[in-house]
Design an enzyme around this catalytic site. Structure first.
Site, PDB file in Angstrom:
ATOM      1  N   HIS A  69      67.463 -44.115  59.518  1.00 37.39           N
ATOM      2  CA  HIS A  69      68.389 -45.219  59.798  1.00 37.39           C
ATOM      3  C   HIS A  69      67.832 -46.491  59.167  1.00 37.39           C
ATOM      4  O   HIS A  69      66.636 -46.714  59.150  1.00 37.39           O
ATOM      5  CB  HIS A  69      68.528 -45.438  61.323  1.00 37.39           C
ATOM      6  CG  HIS A  69      69.755 -46.198  61.694  1.00 37.39           C
ATOM      7  ND1 HIS A  69      69.820 -47.572  61.637  1.00 37.39           N
ATOM      8  CD2 HIS A  69      70.971 -45.772  62.074  1.00 37.39           C
ATOM      9  CE1 HIS A  69      71.022 -47.960  62.000  1.00 37.39           C
ATOM     10  NE2 HIS A  69      71.749 -46.895  62.267  1.00 37.39           N
ATOM     11  N   ASP A 107      74.401 -39.541  64.563  1.00 36.21           N
ATOM     12  CA  ASP A 107      75.191 -38.435  63.996  1.00 36.21           C
ATOM     13  C   ASP A 107      74.551 -37.083  64.229  1.00 36.21           C
ATOM     14  O   ASP A 107      75.201 -36.050  64.040  1.00 36.21           O
ATOM     15  CB  ASP A 107      75.384 -38.665  62.489  1.00 36.21           C
ATOM     16  CG  ASP A 107      76.291 -39.855  62.231  1.00 36.21           C
ATOM     17  OD1 ASP A 107      75.833 -40.820  61.605  1.00 36.21           O
ATOM     18  OD2 ASP A 107      77.423 -39.825  62.724  1.00 36.21           O
TER      19      ASP A 107
HETATM   20  C1  SDX Z   1      75.151 -44.170  60.508  1.00 32.59           C
HETATM   21  O1  SDX Z   1      73.924 -48.915  59.683  1.00 32.59           O
HETATM   22  C2  SDX Z   1      74.309 -48.367  60.757  1.00 32.59           C
HETATM   23  O2  SDX Z   1      74.190 -48.903  61.819  1.00 32.59           O
HETATM   24  C3  SDX Z   1      74.970 -46.987  60.604  1.00 32.59           C
HETATM   25  C4  SDX Z   1      75.323 -46.263  61.891  1.00 32.59           C
HETATM   26  C5  SDX Z   1      76.415 -46.982  62.658  1.00 32.59           C
HETATM   27  O3  SDX Z   1      76.481 -46.812  63.878  1.00 32.59           O
HETATM   28  O4  SDX Z   1      77.274 -47.618  61.992  1.00 32.59           O
HETATM   29  O5  SDX Z   1      74.167 -46.183  62.726  1.00 32.59           O
HETATM   30  C6  SDX Z   1      75.854 -44.860  61.632  1.00 32.59           C
HETATM   31  O6  SDX Z   1      75.600 -44.270  59.398  1.00 32.59           O
HETATM   32  C7  SDX Z   1      73.874 -43.426  60.783  1.00 32.59           C
HETATM   33  C8  SDX Z   1      73.214 -42.819  59.485  1.00 32.59           C
HETATM   34  C9  SDX Z   1      73.911 -41.493  59.151  1.00 32.59           C
HETATM   35  N1  SDX Z   1      73.454 -41.007  57.838  1.00 32.59           N
HETATM   36  C10 SDX Z   1      72.640 -39.929  57.724  1.00 32.59           C
HETATM   37  O7  SDX Z   1      72.178 -39.301  58.687  1.00 32.59           O
HETATM   38  C11 SDX Z   1      72.352 -39.514  56.281  1.00 32.59           C
HETATM   39  C12 SDX Z   1      70.860 -39.175  56.117  1.00 32.59           C
HETATM   40  N2  SDX Z   1      70.120 -40.438  56.248  1.00 32.59           N
HETATM   41  C13 SDX Z   1      69.734 -41.101  55.003  1.00 32.59           C
HETATM   42  O8  SDX Z   1      70.671 -41.004  53.973  1.00 32.59           O
HETATM   43  C14 SDX Z   1      69.168 -42.516  55.253  1.00 32.59           C
HETATM   44  O9  SDX Z   1      68.205 -42.391  56.225  1.00 32.59           O
HETATM   45  C15 SDX Z   1      70.097 -43.647  55.628  1.00 32.59           C
HETATM   46  C16 SDX Z   1      71.238 -43.782  54.688  1.00 32.59           C
HETATM   47  C17 SDX Z   1      70.621 -43.492  57.018  1.00 32.59           C
HETATM   48  C18 SDX Z   1      69.267 -44.943  55.580  1.00 32.59           C
HETATM   49  O10 SDX Z   1      68.970 -45.191  54.258  1.00 32.59           O
HETATM   50  P1  SDX Z   1      67.981 -46.391  53.804  1.00 32.59           P
HETATM   51  O11 SDX Z   1      67.789 -47.359  54.913  1.00 32.59           O
HETATM   52  O12 SDX Z   1      68.465 -46.897  52.494  1.00 32.59           O
HETATM   53  O13 SDX Z   1      66.603 -45.655  53.657  1.00 32.59           O
HETATM   54  P2  SDX Z   1      66.082 -45.053  52.303  1.00 32.59           P
HETATM   55  O14 SDX Z   1      67.124 -44.164  51.702  1.00 32.59           O
HETATM   56  O15 SDX Z   1      65.535 -46.174  51.482  1.00 32.59           O
HETATM   57  O16 SDX Z   1      64.891 -44.102  52.817  1.00 32.59           O
HETATM   58  C19 SDX Z   1      63.558 -44.565  52.929  1.00 32.59           C
HETATM   59  C20 SDX Z   1      62.707 -43.334  52.611  1.00 32.59           C
HETATM   60  C21 SDX Z   1      63.016 -42.739  51.229  1.00 32.59           C
HETATM   61  O17 SDX Z   1      61.837 -42.054  50.785  1.00 32.59           O
HETATM   62  P3  SDX Z   1      60.784 -42.855  49.792  1.00 32.59           P
HETATM   63  O18 SDX Z   1      61.590 -43.301  48.591  1.00 32.59           O
HETATM   64  O19 SDX Z   1      60.242 -43.997  50.616  1.00 32.59           O
HETATM   65  O20 SDX Z   1      59.744 -41.795  49.467  1.00 32.59           O
HETATM   66  O21 SDX Z   1      62.987 -42.275  53.539  1.00 32.59           O
HETATM   67  C22 SDX Z   1      63.561 -41.167  52.844  1.00 32.59           C
HETATM   68  C23 SDX Z   1      64.060 -41.680  51.512  1.00 32.59           C
HETATM   69  O22 SDX Z   1      64.060 -40.637  50.536  1.00 32.59           O
HETATM   70  N3  SDX Z   1      64.670 -40.680  53.682  1.00 32.59           N
HETATM   71  C24 SDX Z   1      64.919 -39.386  53.929  1.00 32.59           C
HETATM   72  C25 SDX Z   1      66.026 -39.389  54.792  1.00 32.59           C
HETATM   73  N4  SDX Z   1      66.418 -40.657  55.039  1.00 32.59           N
HETATM   74  C26 SDX Z   1      65.580 -41.457  54.333  1.00 32.59           C
HETATM   75  N5  SDX Z   1      64.310 -38.251  53.503  1.00 32.59           N
HETATM   76  C27 SDX Z   1      64.838 -37.073  53.966  1.00 32.59           C
HETATM   77  N6  SDX Z   1      65.907 -36.983  54.818  1.00 32.59           N
HETATM   78  C28 SDX Z   1      66.525 -38.125  55.248  1.00 32.59           C
HETATM   79  N7  SDX Z   1      67.577 -38.058  56.083  1.00 32.59           N
END
Ligand code: SDX
Length: 424
Positions: free
Chosen positions: A302, A359
């Protein structure tokens, strides 16, 4: 501490500080470009506040979520969704009289114009219900043209909240070739939705209280979440003075994405894929850590919560109870619990503060309720509607409000002259 100092190319600039009611600190850069010629750069807006808001407070480090000051845990346990709608939109929990009037209005506006049924007929049965929801909400401006800010706002808010669940249920009935079930005035908001979804004309249908209560909880947990992607989209669209319905349709479309509200559908699809692959959840944990794969653990991570998502904790507890009361033994839940356990012990997830988000468990409960997977994000949208409306209203009523128009840093070609084609 009422200002910050910035030194840029040898010159010092003083920037005002804003402190929120929960102690958050914001550096006001609204005059930065005029003073220094420079802008800030923050792809994804992870460090940028777009507005002042009094609707929802989140503390990601402490796992705090409050709607108008009320902790989500208390609202989840003690409120009905319609009360939370009133709280978010109008800033206070309704009195008994206000609730009776608000509920009565929602009931008497839940039917849709009979001509709108023709819009449903134009879609193939395979249409994703989010496409239907977005276009139906947008089409409301054709039936209720006075939907700009300041025009019939309260009536249009009622129309939107009341009809959205009818659009959602009708899109489901259409997808399975069953006749539409019309709203009933004697049922609660969640109860009426469940009735429209699962009743069939051939036999009486009693709404199971466990389904009604589970949906009430899910709608409350999804009702608002400050400046998430879809809510910021609603504010962006509304800032041009687009009408209420057009702004909401923008929010539906932003929510649809797999990284946002579309994640609850992807979580179930991921768990099913793991189940079908000999339940080898450890393989998928390793895939999620492998940068060469584009696999992400859906339902994990998140932008704001770097400790735990309080909504996920509530849903984790309620998923057991709901599945037991429904007599559902879902192997995907066990896979989900194993994924969570392993991930929370794994350095990759711990280091990146990746925890289950709202989710992760919501899809398990929607599935146990008998909802089809492609309706999960529609359920998220129904819950988030009062939050979107509250933010649209707050933005529209801001006397200092401006159209959202971010800047950029250009990295393309510098000026060059056009050559005739034979000289290129
Ligand atoms: C919702 O914003 C809100 O409030 C949203 C929400 C709401 O109520 O409106 O809470 C609802 O959208 C919840 C999120 C649902 N999405 C998912 O579950 C999809 C999987 N999650 C990821 O795509 C991600 O964690 C996000 C999109 C939720 C957050 O993305 P960020 O903040 O841009 O984080 P990032 O992509 O920069 O990740 C930081 C690191 C990265 O690795 P490095 O480059 O540092 O090595 O963490 C890794 C990412 O690759 N990472 C994951 C991951 N999520 C982040 N690696 C594996 N699996 C994951 N799910």
């Amino acid at each position: 501490m009422d200002s910050a100092k910035l030194i840029l190319q040898g010159k010092e600039y003083e920037l005002p500080i804003i402190v929120g009611s929960e102690g958050e600190i914001g550096i006001d850069i609204s005059k930065l470009r005029a003073q220094s010629g420079a802008i800030t750069l923050d792809p994804g807006y992870g460090n940028t506040g777009s507005c002042l808001s009094s609707i929802t407070f989140i503390d990601g480090e402490k796992g705090i979520l409050q709607y108008r000051g009320y902790p989500i845990e208390e609202l989840a346990r003690g409120a009905r969704f319609v009360e939370v709608c009133h709280l978010l939109i109008y800033g206070h929990l309704p009195s008994e009289n206000e609730l009776t009037q608000f509920r009565d209005q929602l009931i008497h506006h839940s039917m849709i114009h009979e001509d709108m049924k023709k819009l449903f007929e134009g879609y193939p049965p395979t249409v994703h219900p989010m496409a239907v929801l977005s276009s139906m909400i947008s089409s409301m401006s054709a039936y209720y043209p006075n939907s700009g800010n300041g025009e019939d706002v309260d009536l249009n808010i009622i129309r939107l909240l009341a009809k959205a669940k009818t659009f959602a249920a009708f899109s489901y009935k259409k997808s399975i070739g069953q006749p539409y079930v019309y709203p009933r005035n004697d049922l609660s908001y969640p109860g009426d939705f469940i009735h429209m979804m699962f009743a069939v004309p051939a036999e009486p249908y009693e709404v199971p209280p466990v389904l009604e209560d589970a949906l009430n909880l899910l709608l409350i947990l999804h009702a608002d979440h400050e400046q998430n992607c879809s809510t910021s989209t609603v504010r962006m669209v509304g800032s041009s003075q687009a009408n209420l319905f057009a702004s909401m349709a923008g929010g539906v479309n932003a929510l649809w994405g797999a990284l946002h509200g579309g994640a609850n559908q992807k979580v179930i699809q991921m768990l099913q894929m793991i189940y079908d692959d000999n339940e080898d959840y450890k393989k998928y944990i390793e895939l999620a850590k492998d940068k060469s794969s584009d696999f992400k653990l859906m339902g994990f991570g998140h932008r704001v919560y770097k400790n735990f998502d309080p909504r996920a904790l509530i849903l984790k507890e309620s998923s057991d109870k709901v599945l037991e009361q429904l007599g559902v033994d879902d192997p995907l839940l066990e896979i989900g619990r194993n994924l969570e356990r392993i991930a929370l012990e794994d350095e990759y997830f711990i280091e990146r503060k990746l925890y289950p988000n709202v989710d992760f468990y919501s899809g398990i409960i929607y599935r146990a309720m008998g909802l089809p997977t492609n309706m999960f994000t529609v359920m998220f949208a129904l819950g988030r509607l009062p939050g979107w409306i509250a933010h649209w209203k707050e933005m529209s009523e801001d006397p200092h409000g401006r159209i959202y128009r971010p800047r950029q840093i250009y990295t393309g070609e510098t000026k060059r002259s056009l050559k005739p084609i034979h000289m290129r």
